[in-house]
Motif scaffolding. Structure first.
Motif, PDB file in Angstrom:
ATOM      1  N   VAL A 174       3.517  10.489   9.248  1.00  0.00           N
ATOM      2  CA  VAL A 174       4.250   9.292   9.671  1.00  0.00           C
ATOM      3  C   VAL A 174       3.764   8.080   8.882  1.00  0.00           C
ATOM      4  O   VAL A 174       4.563   7.276   8.387  1.00  0.00           O
ATOM      5  CB  VAL A 174       4.065   9.048  11.189  1.00  0.00           C
ATOM      6  CG1 VAL A 174       4.623   7.683  11.589  1.00  0.00           C
ATOM      7  CG2 VAL A 174       4.761  10.144  11.983  1.00  0.00           C
ATOM      8  N   CYS A 175       2.454   7.962   8.753  1.00  0.00           N
ATOM      9  CA  CYS A 175       1.888   6.839   7.998  1.00  0.00           C
ATOM     10  C   CYS A 175       2.326   6.858   6.536  1.00  0.00           C
ATOM     11  O   CYS A 175       2.511   5.799   5.921  1.00  0.00           O
ATOM     12  CB  CYS A 175       0.357   6.875   8.082  1.00  0.00           C
ATOM     13  SG  CYS A 175      -0.301   6.500   9.723  1.00  0.00           S
ATOM     14  N   SER A 176       2.496   8.052   5.988  1.00  0.00           N
ATOM     15  CA  SER A 176       2.891   8.164   4.577  1.00  0.00           C
ATOM     16  C   SER A 176       4.371   7.881   4.349  1.00  0.00           C
ATOM     17  O   SER A 176       4.814   7.806   3.203  1.00  0.00           O
ATOM     18  CB  SER A 176       2.554   9.568   4.057  1.00  0.00           C
ATOM     19  OG  SER A 176       3.400  10.555   4.643  1.00  0.00           O
ATOM     20  N   CYS A 177       5.120   7.728   5.432  1.00  0.00           N
ATOM     21  CA  CYS A 177       6.559   7.490   5.300  1.00  0.00           C
ATOM     22  C   CYS A 177       6.883   6.076   4.830  1.00  0.00           C
ATOM     23  O   CYS A 177       8.023   5.786   4.452  1.00  0.00           O
ATOM     24  CB  CYS A 177       7.268   7.719   6.639  1.00  0.00           C
ATOM     25  SG  CYS A 177       7.472   9.444   7.075  1.00  0.00           S
ATOM     26  N   VAL A 178       5.922   5.178   4.889  1.00  0.00           N
ATOM     27  CA  VAL A 178       6.198   3.782   4.580  1.00  0.00           C
ATOM     28  C   VAL A 178       5.246   3.269   3.505  1.00  0.00           C
ATOM     29  O   VAL A 178       4.062   3.582   3.510  1.00  0.00           O
ATOM     30  CB  VAL A 178       6.087   2.909   5.853  1.00  0.00           C
ATOM     31  CG1 VAL A 178       4.687   2.935   6.421  1.00  0.00           C
ATOM     32  CG2 VAL A 178       6.549   1.485   5.608  1.00  0.00           C
ATOM     33  N   ASP A 179       5.807   2.531   2.564  1.00  0.00           N
ATOM     34  CA  ASP A 179       5.011   1.818   1.561  1.00  0.00           C
ATOM     35  C   ASP A 179       5.705   0.494   1.268  1.00  0.00           C
ATOM     36  O   ASP A 179       6.654   0.118   1.969  1.00  0.00           O
ATOM     37  CB  ASP A 179       4.835   2.655   0.281  1.00  0.00           C
ATOM     38  CG  ASP A 179       6.168   3.109  -0.312  1.00  0.00           C
ATOM     39  OD1 ASP A 179       7.175   2.361  -0.191  1.00  0.00           O
ATOM     40  OD2 ASP A 179       6.214   4.205  -0.905  1.00  0.00           O
ATOM     41  N   ASN A 180       5.253  -0.206   0.248  1.00  0.00           N
ATOM     42  CA  ASN A 180       5.793  -1.540  -0.016  1.00  0.00           C
ATOM     43  C   ASN A 180       7.249  -1.522  -0.455  1.00  0.00           C
ATOM     44  O   ASN A 180       7.908  -2.563  -0.452  1.00  0.00           O
ATOM     45  CB  ASN A 180       4.945  -2.240  -1.081  1.00  0.00           C
ATOM     46  CG  ASN A 180       3.530  -2.508  -0.612  1.00  0.00           C
ATOM     47  OD1 ASN A 180       3.265  -2.496   0.593  1.00  0.00           O
ATOM     48  ND2 ASN A 180       2.618  -2.742  -1.533  1.00  0.00           N
ATOM     49  N   SER A 181       7.771  -0.354  -0.832  1.00  0.00           N
ATOM     50  CA  SER A 181       9.164  -0.262  -1.269  1.00  0.00           C
ATOM     51  C   SER A 181      10.082   0.339  -0.207  1.00  0.00           C
ATOM     52  O   SER A 181      11.278   0.504  -0.444  1.00  0.00           O
ATOM     53  CB  SER A 181       9.252   0.584  -2.547  1.00  0.00           C
ATOM     54  OG  SER A 181       8.809   1.911  -2.299  1.00  0.00           O
ATOM     55  N   SER A 182       9.546   0.658   0.954  1.00  0.00           N
ATOM     56  CA  SER A 182      10.343   1.304   2.004  1.00  0.00           C
ATOM     57  C   SER A 182      11.353   0.333   2.609  1.00  0.00           C
ATOM     58  O   SER A 182      11.082  -0.870   2.717  1.00  0.00           O
ATOM     59  CB  SER A 182       9.433   1.837   3.113  1.00  0.00           C
ATOM     60  OG  SER A 182       8.540   2.797   2.623  1.00  0.00           O
ATOM     61  N   PRO A 183      12.510   0.846   3.029  1.00  0.00           N
ATOM     62  CA  PRO A 183      13.491  -0.001   3.708  1.00  0.00           C
ATOM     63  C   PRO A 183      12.920  -0.569   5.005  1.00  0.00           C
ATOM     64  O   PRO A 183      12.038   0.034   5.626  1.00  0.00           O
ATOM     65  CB  PRO A 183      14.654   0.961   3.997  1.00  0.00           C
ATOM     66  CG  PRO A 183      14.456   2.111   3.077  1.00  0.00           C
ATOM     67  CD  PRO A 183      12.990   2.240   2.874  1.00  0.00           C
ATOM     68  N   ASP A 184      13.428  -1.708   5.412  1.00  0.00           N
ATOM     69  CA  ASP A 184      12.964  -2.334   6.649  1.00  0.00           C
ATOM     70  C   ASP A 184      13.175  -1.421   7.856  1.00  0.00           C
ATOM     71  O   ASP A 184      12.350  -1.386   8.778  1.00  0.00           O
ATOM     72  CB  ASP A 184      13.698  -3.666   6.885  1.00  0.00           C
ATOM     73  CG  ASP A 184      13.347  -4.706   5.831  1.00  0.00           C
ATOM     74  OD1 ASP A 184      12.314  -4.526   5.152  1.00  0.00           O
ATOM     75  OD2 ASP A 184      14.106  -5.683   5.689  1.00  0.00           O
ATOM     76  N   SER A 185      14.291  -0.677   7.836  1.00  0.00           N
ATOM     77  CA  SER A 185      14.592   0.206   8.967  1.00  0.00           C
ATOM     78  C   SER A 185      13.539   1.301   9.119  1.00  0.00           C
ATOM     79  O   SER A 185      13.133   1.645  10.235  1.00  0.00           O
ATOM     80  CB  SER A 185      15.977   0.837   8.798  1.00  0.00           C
ATOM     81  OG  SER A 185      16.056   1.559   7.571  1.00  0.00           O
TER      82      SER A 185
END
Length: 376
Positions: A174-185
């Motif tokens: 779950v933590c790896s699903c988001v980075d600085n380029s991830s969509p806001d949603s």
């Protein structure tokens, strides 16, 4: 449709993932989802077969002659071979597994067993691995519901804890699903899952997984281009800190109330251990975190990085074997106390960053804000 009533949110999520994967090469994910869906279909078919066999059994019991009973038994055996139905023992074993999942998902608060949790979580883990935004968001929403409805129970972050390895893996993904380029949603979905996990009374997040959650939330607060996500992550971090330190305080109170009564030796005198324990209880209760929070009060809101470093080094000495109170050592700390200390360390380290670039300055300010919140 399998699971349309009980646990329908899981089935709907998996079916939506299959549609999204239809023209893509996510064969392993598709296979895992199909395994879950097929187990539901098998359960429904086996339930129908079971009802038929019950009817045949009732008719057989009403038969008077043993010859009729023998013919009925032959008819049942023949029926099994002609329909390809499993034996009774196999049927009970295979239906009970999915029946367990169905019953659990039909009632909030009922938890999945280890095998059942793997069957449900395996497709979600594979969904996160695809790095496909739509597939990942479907998996995040499904996981959020599983945690929110208390269907998952375990201790990620505790070696040998219940479902610890499985839940640690899923939280890391779950933590790896988001980075600085991830969509806001996607960032919002991740925040929602992480807060629900930390707040859950059944999925008790400790140690490194807890720190991983806090780091991800800090990263979103510092680097998201969405003001809404920045504010949301800071608010959620505040809640996580509150939960962590409240659990520590609750544990301290419960530990004090459960202290053993004084023990006496055969000659009627108090044992040395009990005398020391008694003297400790008569003094003020100072936990390792409390002691350092008192010192940090002078540095919050300021820029004395060296002062923060000195406080941190004392905390590190404590982890290396020092004590804030006689009889209090890292080995004797509860899980909740160690969690609070680990979080405190992390905030101090963030505040110790000495570079003067914009990101470091923002990190330092954020950590001091949270340290002030903890102190209050």
């Amino acid at each position: 449709m399998a699971g349309s009533a009980a646990g329908g949110f899981v089935t709907r999520a998996f079916e939506s993932m299959l549609k999204e994967c239809a023209n893509k090469k996510y064969n392993t994910l598709q296979s895992a989802i199909q395994t879950y869906l097929d187990s539901g279909k098998d359960f429904n078919q086996q339930s129908s077969i079971g009802e038929t066999e019950q009817a045949l059994s009732a008719a057989s019991n009403q038969s008077v002659s043993s010859e009729s009973n023998a013919r009925a038994e032959k008819l049942e055996v023949g029926s099994d071979h002609s329909t390809g139905a499993p034996s009774t023992a196999q049927e009970v074993e295979s239906t009970s597994s999915h029946a367990s999942i169905t019953k659990v998902l039909a009632n909030a608060g009922h938890t999945l067993g280890g095998a059942e949790a793997k069957l449900v979580l395996n497709p979600l883990k594979l969904a996160f691995e695809t790095k496909n935004i739509k597939v990942a968001e479907l998996a995040l929403d499904c996981l959020h519901k599983l945690i929110e409805y208390n269907h998952l129970e375990g201790d990620p972050g505790i070696a040998g804890g219940k479902n610890a390895e499985l839940f640690t893996d899923i939280l890391n993904m779950v933590c790896s699903c988001v980075d600085n380029s991830s969509p806001d949603s996607t960032a919002r979905q991740v925040l929602k899952v992480l807060l629900t996990a930390v707040a859950s009374a059944k999925m008790r997040v400790h140690g490194e997984p807890l720190l991983g959650v806090i780091r991800v939330c800090c990263n979103i607060a510092l680097n998201s281009k969405s003001p809404i996500n920045q504010a949301t992550s800071k608010a959620m971090l505040t809640q996580m800190l509150s939960i962590t330190f409240r659990r520590m305080e609750t544990d301290v109170v419960s530990s004090d109330s459960s202290q053993p009564k004084e023990a006496y030796l055969e000659d009627g005198s108090k044992s040395m251990v009990e005398e020391l324990s008694s003297s400790d209880r008569n003094g003020p209760r100072i936990t390792s975190v409390d002691a350092h929070l008192e010192e940090i009060q002078n540095f919050v809101g300021g820029s004395d990085i060296k002062g923060l470093e000195a406080v941190l080094m004392k905390a590190m000495d404590l982890e290396d074997g020092g004590t804030a109170r006689r009889g209090m050592s890292p080995e004797t700390m509860s899980v909740e106390q160690r969690d609070a200390l680990l979080v405190f360390h992390t905030l101090c380290k963030m505040g110790m960053k000495e570079n003067n670039d914009e990101v470091t300055t923002k990190t330092r300010i954020l950590s001091l804000e949270f340290l002030q919140f903890v102190e209050e």
